[in-house]
Design an enzyme around this catalytic site. Sequence first.
Site, mmCIF file in Angstrom:
data_model
loop_
_atom_site.group_PDB
_atom_site.id
_atom_site.type_symbol
_atom_site.label_atom_id
_atom_site.label_comp_id
_atom_site.label_asym_id
_atom_site.label_seq_id
_atom_site.Cartn_x
_atom_site.Cartn_y
_atom_site.Cartn_z
ATOM 1 N N GLU A 99 0.823 -1.215 0.000
ATOM 2 C CA GLU A 99 0.000 0.000 0.000
ATOM 3 C C GLU A 99 0.849 1.254 0.000
ATOM 4 O OE1 GLU A 99 -3.889 -1.674 2.278
ATOM 5 O OE2 GLU A 99 -3.181 0.325 2.631
ATOM 6 N N CYS A 112 3.009 8.667 1.484
ATOM 7 C CA CYS A 112 3.291 7.833 2.643
ATOM 8 C C CYS A 112 3.681 6.466 2.093
ATOM 9 C CB CYS A 112 2.025 7.769 3.503
ATOM 10 S SG CYS A 112 2.198 6.714 4.932
ATOM 11 N N CYS A 119 4.186 -6.208 8.280
ATOM 12 C CA CYS A 119 5.102 -5.717 9.316
ATOM 13 C C CYS A 119 5.201 -6.747 10.433
ATOM 14 C CB CYS A 119 4.578 -4.396 9.881
ATOM 15 S SG CYS A 119 5.704 -3.652 11.092
ATOM 16 N N CYS A 123 2.454 -4.156 16.664
ATOM 17 C CA CYS A 123 1.971 -3.167 17.637
ATOM 18 C C CYS A 123 0.457 -3.373 17.776
ATOM 19 C CB CYS A 123 2.274 -1.755 17.155
ATOM 20 S SG CYS A 123 4.043 -1.467 16.969
ATOM 21 N N CYS A 126 -2.223 -1.301 15.622
ATOM 22 C CA CYS A 126 -1.952 -1.054 14.196
ATOM 23 C C CYS A 126 -2.439 -2.201 13.324
ATOM 24 C CB CYS A 126 -0.450 -0.838 13.994
ATOM 25 S SG CYS A 126 -0.011 -0.544 12.269
ATOM 26 N N GLY A 166 5.099 -1.434 7.401
ATOM 27 C CA GLY A 166 6.456 -1.887 7.685
ATOM 28 C C GLY A 166 7.247 -1.038 8.653
ATOM 29 N N GLU A 167 8.341 -1.612 9.100
ATOM 30 C CA GLU A 167 9.248 -0.948 10.034
ATOM 31 C C GLU A 167 10.542 -0.626 9.276
ATOM 32 O OE1 GLU A 167 9.330 0.540 12.982
ATOM 33 O OE2 GLU A 167 11.378 0.791 12.306
ATOM 34 N N SER A 219 8.367 6.484 17.182
ATOM 35 C CA SER A 219 7.043 6.178 17.720
ATOM 36 C C SER A 219 7.190 5.769 19.180
ATOM 37 C CB SER A 219 6.416 5.031 16.923
ATOM 38 O OG SER A 219 6.142 5.461 15.620
ATOM 39 N N CYS A 338 -3.054 6.715 9.201
ATOM 40 C CA CYS A 338 -2.000 6.052 9.972
ATOM 41 C C CYS A 338 -2.544 4.807 10.658
ATOM 42 C CB CYS A 338 -1.511 6.948 11.103
ATOM 43 S SG CYS A 338 -0.403 8.210 10.593
HETATM 44 N N1 SAH Z 1 6.784 1.322 11.700
HETATM 45 C C1 SAH Z 1 6.912 2.742 11.702
HETATM 46 C C2 SAH Z 1 5.962 3.414 10.718
HETATM 47 C C3 SAH Z 1 4.550 3.060 11.033
HETATM 48 S S1 SAH Z 1 3.154 4.015 10.740
HETATM 49 C C4 SAH Z 1 6.657 3.278 13.112
HETATM 50 O O1 SAH Z 1 6.215 2.521 13.950
HETATM 51 O O2 SAH Z 1 6.954 4.439 13.370
HETATM 52 C C5 SAH Z 1 3.347 5.625 11.273
HETATM 53 C C6 SAH Z 1 2.698 5.980 12.604
HETATM 54 O O3 SAH Z 1 1.317 5.607 12.714
HETATM 55 C C7 SAH Z 1 3.406 5.289 13.764
HETATM 56 O O4 SAH Z 1 3.692 6.237 14.750
HETATM 57 C C8 SAH Z 1 2.361 4.305 14.217
HETATM 58 O O5 SAH Z 1 2.560 3.911 15.525
HETATM 59 C C9 SAH Z 1 1.089 5.084 13.996
HETATM 60 N N2 SAH Z 1 -0.124 4.253 14.065
HETATM 61 C C10 SAH Z 1 -0.211 2.908 13.935
HETATM 62 N N3 SAH Z 1 -1.479 2.504 14.099
HETATM 63 C C11 SAH Z 1 -2.218 3.606 14.325
HETATM 64 C C12 SAH Z 1 -3.623 3.847 14.543
HETATM 65 N N4 SAH Z 1 -4.501 2.853 14.540
HETATM 66 N N5 SAH Z 1 -4.017 5.122 14.751
HETATM 67 C C13 SAH Z 1 -3.124 6.132 14.720
HETATM 68 N N6 SAH Z 1 -1.806 5.984 14.497
HETATM 69 C C14 SAH Z 1 -1.358 4.726 14.300
#
Ligand code: SAH
Length: 354
Positions: A99, A112, A119, A123, A126, A166-167, A219, A338
């Site tokens: 995506e 983005c 991933c 978390c 997510c 992804g990370e 994060s 996000c």
């Molecule tokens: N893996 C990377 C990039 C991920 S997405 C990271 O963890 O930073 C970018 C941001 O969106 C991250 O801060 C992630 O924690 C946040 N995110 C993930 N799930 C979310 C949700 N359901 N609502 C809002 N932000 C979210």
Amino acid sequence: MKTTEKYPPSQTVLLGKSQQELTQWVEKFGQPPYRGKQLHQWLYQKGARSLENITVFPKQWRQTVADYPIGRSKIHHCSIASDETRKYLLQLRDGLIVETVGIPTAKRLTVCVSSQVGCPMACDFCATGKGGFSRNLQAYEIIDQVLTVQEDFKRRVSHVVFMGMGEPILNLEEVVKAVKILNQDVEIGQRSLTISTVGLPGKIRQLAQQKLQITFAVSLHASNQKLREKLIPSARRYPLEKLLQECREYVQITKRRVSFEYILLAEVNDLPENALELAKHLRGFQTHVNLIPYNPISEVDYQRPSKFRIQRFMDLLKQENIQTSIRYSRGLEANAACGQLRAYYNNEGKTPGA
Ligand code: SAH
């Protein structure tokens, strides 16, 4: 679709090569060196999808190399939210789907990008993590996402954030390569490129040593180790103090600020004591906190806090002299916000039940 042997993702493609490498490539076919410069421009500026379309090349040669893979994906699906955010499902050469999201404003077009298919970090809040992990993306597959958005919006991309699936830090080599290509070949300023990571021991230092001038975000999401472990499983192997220490080293090595992302989950991490605890950890740290109100996903029952609770959290941080802003994600109803990526399709490109 399964990975096909004909096109393993690692097979050399043209996208991702520098002007010098492209020049060497054209010379192998007996073409003059200036064709390398032309090829570079057609790939990165004009977004050519096939060598056959590069009309400045001699017709006969174009036909000889017509089949040579450039490395562009196919748009499998695109959904458009009412705020004009577009979410794309891109089909990679091995059939997997990834995506990417295009987010337009009057002055900016932000992409983005995903750095992995799926991933492994899992978390709790997510959607991407719920779908598991398939593989790392190659640098060219990251560049392709940016070129696709540029082509579809018919507008230059100004910013790229590594906040899709992804990370990034687990795929550091290819991500750093992609950053350099986006900067040098696609010509996007380094400061307009953002890497966001959950952080893993030693990896932030490794990124710092690249001395990039990118924007860097971590994060954090919790104000203490216990809470962070609940939300982010990998935090068990990475004490908060160690993470913050590595972020301080990042600032020292790169002379660039680190910003922190903090998802706001009602009654979980949005209490006044969380704000004060967070402020204590960040005291004396030249930083910026980005608060992200939770975007709902179906698998878990967290709630987005009320406007009052969000404002209260921000005010408390500001009172403690921490620069803070709120990031309301765009593209919510297209599931493009996000944390929502990968929620509503599986990796065969079908919507469940369709
Ligand atoms: N893996 C990377 C990039 C991920 S997405 C990271 O963890 O930073 C970018 C941001 O969106 C991250 O801060 C992630 O924690 C946040 N995110 C993930 N799930 C979310 C949700 N359901 N609502 C809002 N932000 C979210």
